[in-house]
Design a protein around this motif. Structure first.
Motif, mmCIF file in Angstrom:
data_model
loop_
_atom_site.group_PDB
_atom_site.id
_atom_site.type_symbol
_atom_site.label_atom_id
_atom_site.label_comp_id
_atom_site.label_asym_id
_atom_site.label_seq_id
_atom_site.Cartn_x
_atom_site.Cartn_y
_atom_site.Cartn_z
ATOM 1 N N GLN A 3 -12.780 3.414 111.769
ATOM 2 C CA GLN A 3 -11.959 2.046 110.714
ATOM 3 C C GLN A 3 -11.529 2.723 109.985
ATOM 4 O O GLN A 3 -10.593 4.136 109.679
ATOM 5 C CB GLN A 3 -13.499 1.450 109.693
ATOM 6 C CG GLN A 3 -13.822 1.028 110.389
ATOM 7 C CD GLN A 3 -15.004 -0.267 109.640
ATOM 8 O OE1 GLN A 3 -14.251 -0.471 109.070
ATOM 9 N NE2 GLN A 3 -15.486 -1.327 110.244
ATOM 10 N N LYS A 5 -7.889 2.157 106.994
ATOM 11 C CA LYS A 5 -7.164 0.418 106.761
ATOM 12 C C LYS A 5 -6.793 0.904 106.212
ATOM 13 O O LYS A 5 -6.514 1.829 105.813
ATOM 14 C CB LYS A 5 -9.023 0.882 105.113
ATOM 15 C CG LYS A 5 -9.881 0.523 105.866
ATOM 16 C CD LYS A 5 -11.494 -0.216 104.812
ATOM 17 C CE LYS A 5 -12.811 -0.073 105.302
ATOM 18 N NZ LYS A 5 -12.580 -1.234 104.998
ATOM 19 N N PHE A 18 -5.788 4.331 105.470
ATOM 20 C CA PHE A 18 -7.110 5.455 105.337
ATOM 21 C C PHE A 18 -7.888 5.897 106.440
ATOM 22 O O PHE A 18 -8.320 4.519 107.113
ATOM 23 C CB PHE A 18 -7.735 4.384 103.950
ATOM 24 C CG PHE A 18 -7.854 5.451 102.959
ATOM 25 C CD1 PHE A 18 -8.013 6.259 102.354
ATOM 26 C CD2 PHE A 18 -6.637 4.357 101.899
ATOM 27 C CE1 PHE A 18 -7.604 7.055 101.286
ATOM 28 C CE2 PHE A 18 -6.838 4.286 100.837
ATOM 29 C CZ PHE A 18 -7.098 5.957 99.750
ATOM 30 N N TRP A 19 -7.485 7.542 107.391
ATOM 31 C CA TRP A 19 -8.788 6.799 108.200
ATOM 32 C C TRP A 19 -10.018 7.345 108.014
ATOM 33 O O TRP A 19 -10.947 8.016 108.534
ATOM 34 C CB TRP A 19 -8.039 7.689 109.514
ATOM 35 C CG TRP A 19 -7.641 9.279 108.844
ATOM 36 C CD1 TRP A 19 -8.444 9.923 108.755
ATOM 37 C CD2 TRP A 19 -6.190 9.766 108.404
ATOM 38 N NE1 TRP A 19 -7.600 11.132 108.388
ATOM 39 C CE2 TRP A 19 -6.311 10.847 107.729
ATOM 40 C CE3 TRP A 19 -4.960 8.482 107.871
ATOM 41 C CZ2 TRP A 19 -4.792 11.667 107.403
ATOM 42 C CZ3 TRP A 19 -4.415 9.075 107.599
ATOM 43 C CH2 TRP A 19 -4.154 10.095 107.351
ATOM 44 N N GLN A 20 -10.291 7.263 106.328
ATOM 45 C CA GLN A 20 -11.903 8.179 105.969
ATOM 46 C C GLN A 20 -12.291 6.996 104.322
ATOM 47 O O GLN A 20 -10.861 7.147 104.028
ATOM 48 C CB GLN A 20 -12.266 8.958 105.732
ATOM 49 C CG GLN A 20 -11.779 10.445 106.650
ATOM 50 C CD GLN A 20 -12.576 11.792 106.814
ATOM 51 O OE1 GLN A 20 -13.346 12.275 106.047
ATOM 52 N NE2 GLN A 20 -12.244 12.237 107.760
ATOM 53 N N ALA A 21 -13.061 7.360 103.971
ATOM 54 C CA ALA A 21 -12.973 6.155 102.600
ATOM 55 C C ALA A 21 -12.574 6.726 101.712
ATOM 56 O O ALA A 21 -11.922 8.280 101.552
ATOM 57 C CB ALA A 21 -14.262 6.172 103.051
ATOM 58 N N PRO A 22 -11.839 6.426 100.997
ATOM 59 C CA PRO A 22 -11.118 7.387 100.127
ATOM 60 C C PRO A 22 -12.226 7.574 99.060
ATOM 61 O O PRO A 22 -13.047 7.237 98.849
ATOM 62 C CB PRO A 22 -10.398 5.486 99.004
ATOM 63 C CG PRO A 22 -10.507 4.184 99.930
ATOM 64 C CD PRO A 22 -11.441 5.194 100.951
ATOM 65 N N ARG A 23 -11.829 8.131 98.084
ATOM 66 C CA ARG A 23 -12.222 9.551 97.335
ATOM 67 C C ARG A 23 -11.958 9.269 96.497
ATOM 68 O O ARG A 23 -11.046 9.575 95.902
ATOM 69 C CB ARG A 23 -12.593 10.948 97.700
ATOM 70 C CG ARG A 23 -12.463 11.172 99.115
ATOM 71 C CD ARG A 23 -14.172 11.290 99.976
ATOM 72 N NE ARG A 23 -14.165 11.703 100.804
ATOM 73 C CZ ARG A 23 -13.606 11.641 102.422
ATOM 74 N NH1 ARG A 23 -12.607 10.697 102.351
ATOM 75 N NH2 ARG A 23 -14.445 12.759 103.483
ATOM 76 N N GLN A 26 -10.113 12.782 95.453
ATOM 77 C CA GLN A 26 -8.493 12.927 96.360
ATOM 78 C C GLN A 26 -7.695 13.370 95.961
ATOM 79 O O GLN A 26 -7.805 12.594 94.018
ATOM 80 C CB GLN A 26 -8.222 11.274 96.654
ATOM 81 C CG GLN A 26 -7.945 10.500 96.246
ATOM 82 C CD GLN A 26 -7.982 8.818 96.282
ATOM 83 O OE1 GLN A 26 -8.270 9.033 97.629
ATOM 84 N NE2 GLN A 26 -7.349 7.824 96.773
ATOM 85 N N ASP A 40 -8.967 15.313 100.444
ATOM 86 C CA ASP A 40 -10.347 15.262 99.395
ATOM 87 C C ASP A 40 -9.969 16.632 98.892
ATOM 88 O O ASP A 40 -10.003 17.216 98.897
ATOM 89 C CB ASP A 40 -11.576 15.513 100.804
ATOM 90 C CG ASP A 40 -12.715 15.401 100.004
ATOM 91 O OD1 ASP A 40 -12.470 16.397 99.028
ATOM 92 O OD2 ASP A 40 -13.775 15.031 99.725
#
Length: 74
Positions: A3, A5, A18-23, A26, A40
């Motif tokens: 997913q 976002k 974002f192509w990965q969940a926010p950290r 980060q 990350d």
């Protein structure tokens, strides 16, 4: 399925992808021309980008069409 976002804040002229969940951990690195790479901080893996002073039709991001609204589910 992965997913992506996409957040657009027109008042701030800020586009974040974002192509990965926010950290929580980060970090951001400016690449130039108002483009920020989000990574990350532990692994250094890129997880997203931000585009400053973004407006629809911006030529720095001309291969993606950003539209506001909800997608219809089929």
């Amino acid at each position: 399925m992965a997913q992506v976002k996409i957040y657009y804040e027109p008042e701030m002229e800020l586009l974040t992808v974002f192509w990965q969940a926010p950290r929580k951990n980060q970090i951001a690195t400016e690449l130039g021309d108002g483009i920020i790479l989000i990574k990350d901080s532990t692994t250094g893996e890129p997880i997203g980008i931000e585009i400053l002073s973004y407006k629809p039709g911006d030529n720095r991001f001309d291969t993606v069409n950003v539209e506001m609204g909800r997608l219809a589910t089929v």
